[in-house]
Design an enzyme around this catalytic site. Sequence first.
Site, PDB file in Angstrom:
ATOM      1  N   LYS A  87     -69.936  67.410  34.294  1.00 37.29           N
ATOM      2  CA  LYS A  87     -70.109  67.089  32.783  1.00 37.29           C
ATOM      3  C   LYS A  87     -69.893  68.517  31.779  1.00 37.29           C
ATOM      4  O   LYS A  87     -68.787  68.823  31.816  1.00 37.29           O
ATOM      5  CB  LYS A  87     -71.613  66.650  32.668  1.00 37.29           C
ATOM      6  CG  LYS A  87     -71.916  65.670  33.770  1.00 37.29           C
ATOM      7  CD  LYS A  87     -71.142  64.147  33.924  1.00 37.29           C
ATOM      8  CE  LYS A  87     -71.397  63.548  35.007  1.00 37.29           C
ATOM      9  NZ  LYS A  87     -72.726  63.128  35.416  1.00 37.29           N
ATOM     10  N   TYR A  89     -81.669  60.144  36.769  1.00 31.45           N
ATOM     11  CA  TYR A  89     -80.391  60.039  36.948  1.00 31.45           C
ATOM     12  C   TYR A  89     -80.268  58.878  38.241  1.00 31.45           C
ATOM     13  O   TYR A  89     -81.051  59.124  39.107  1.00 31.45           O
ATOM     14  CB  TYR A  89     -79.504  61.168  37.254  1.00 31.45           C
ATOM     15  CG  TYR A  89     -78.267  60.757  37.737  1.00 31.45           C
ATOM     16  CD1 TYR A  89     -77.249  60.567  36.607  1.00 31.45           C
ATOM     17  CD2 TYR A  89     -77.667  61.000  38.878  1.00 31.45           C
ATOM     18  CE1 TYR A  89     -76.010  60.183  36.883  1.00 31.45           C
ATOM     19  CE2 TYR A  89     -76.377  60.775  39.164  1.00 31.45           C
ATOM     20  CZ  TYR A  89     -75.592  60.179  37.950  1.00 31.45           C
ATOM     21  OH  TYR A  89     -74.117  59.928  38.693  1.00 31.45           O
ATOM     22  N   ARG A 126     -65.526  76.975  54.023  1.00 29.85           N
ATOM     23  CA  ARG A 126     -66.532  76.022  53.781  1.00 29.85           C
ATOM     24  C   ARG A 126     -67.886  77.025  53.490  1.00 29.85           C
ATOM     25  O   ARG A 126     -68.828  76.404  53.034  1.00 29.85           O
ATOM     26  CB  ARG A 126     -66.784  75.244  55.182  1.00 29.85           C
ATOM     27  CG  ARG A 126     -68.105  74.363  55.007  1.00 29.85           C
ATOM     28  CD  ARG A 126     -68.090  73.462  56.216  1.00 29.85           C
ATOM     29  NE  ARG A 126     -67.933  74.181  57.490  1.00 29.85           N
ATOM     30  CZ  ARG A 126     -68.272  74.790  58.424  1.00 29.85           C
ATOM     31  NH1 ARG A 126     -69.792  75.325  58.202  1.00 29.85           N
ATOM     32  NH2 ARG A 126     -67.810  75.396  59.352  1.00 29.85           N
ATOM     33  N   ASP A 155     -82.983  69.138  36.799  1.00 28.09           N
ATOM     34  CA  ASP A 155     -81.434  68.925  36.626  1.00 28.09           C
ATOM     35  C   ASP A 155     -81.199  69.146  35.149  1.00 28.09           C
ATOM     36  O   ASP A 155     -81.827  68.324  34.278  1.00 28.09           O
ATOM     37  CB  ASP A 155     -81.427  67.533  36.785  1.00 28.09           C
ATOM     38  CG  ASP A 155     -79.805  66.954  36.484  1.00 28.09           C
ATOM     39  OD1 ASP A 155     -79.407  67.556  35.757  1.00 28.09           O
ATOM     40  OD2 ASP A 155     -79.696  66.055  37.280  1.00 28.09           O
TER      41      ASP A 155
END
Length: 379
Positions: A197, A100, A47, A172
Amino acid sequence: MQHEIETRLIHDGEPRSEGAVGMPIFRSSTFLTRGDESGYDDIRYIRLNNTPNHVALHAKLASIEGGEAALVTASGMAAITTSILAVAGGGHVLAQRVLYGGTHDFFTGEARKLGVEYDFIDADDPASWSAKLRPNTKAVYVETMTNPLLDVADHAAIVRFAREHRLVSLIDNTFASPINFRPIEHGYDVSLHSATKYLNGHDDIVAGAAIGSRELVRGITHLTNHLGGTLDPHACVLLHRGLKTLALRVRQQNANALALARFLASHAAVARVNYPGLETHPRHARARELFDGFGGMLSFETNGGAAAAQRFLGRVHVALHAPSLGGVETLVSRPAAMSHVGMSAEDRAAIGLSDALIRVSVGIENEKDLIDDFAQALA
Ligand SMILES: *Cc1c(COP(=O)(O)O)cnc(C)c1O
């Protein structure tokens, strides 16, 4: 000697463990103690984002975007929300108005509850920003290009403003990818990605990334370690493999998108094309100055309104009618019915988003096959 980005994509951050040329998957949730751990984040546990798969990806991503450090996360939204909380928790953020959908809804729906105040700004109107500053303003948040109209904000002004007011600048950079734009070279502090993406590029994982200075990435990593948005090693290896062909894919997508945009702009059934690579785009000059390529995203409006646009989506064969973007397959969707369906019709109209608008994520298929497919679907 510093290599070019194509070479760095292939060779940087490769541990070559046991001589392996391809990156193996380290399927171990815990690792032997080394004795040099200096804090919680150094404990060798899955983690905490420090398995060999994470370490390799971090080095590769930092190298290709010119950052000191990087972090991969379980999704783009994990990278975005965790970075905003890490940088501006307990403070105030100036955020670009057109964002977004998930990020926009995070600001309007959750940010305040989580201790982040915000104001939206017009990222193209620098004169309006100072009035929105507060004593506790900590960060400015923008996107490289807006979805789906591909507007390009005044990035030079945003970076200047952030420096002048000691704000952390976050961007972004999903739509451009590091092949077309490397925000840190332009003065941004943190570059964020939905690695789902372009970075992965094969429509088969969800992942995110944050790239920046050692200090900022340390803070974002520490919060990710607590919130738990860690990328699984299987997905790490797929992202790692996808990255190696990023330059080839994105250059083909740039070329295909420009050819398709020119074809659409000359078609009688098309009312308008939004692509920053077209001389007619209002931000063409700015895009030309900032970007190495204009990207694989474009949008266009058909003449027959929403019904004609919907018919077009049912007629394409090479392109696929699906959400998302950045993969090798060409994808088409109607934002009013897909990515922006949660927005009211008035709000869509206010940002210039027509119900007849079709968004295209251009893939790496043959250019002529794509144009023929769009031509028959428009006929
Ligand atoms: C897809 C996307 C996101 C969200 O990323 P996920 O990987 O789906 O969490 C954020 N920003 C942009 C620009 C995107 O296209």
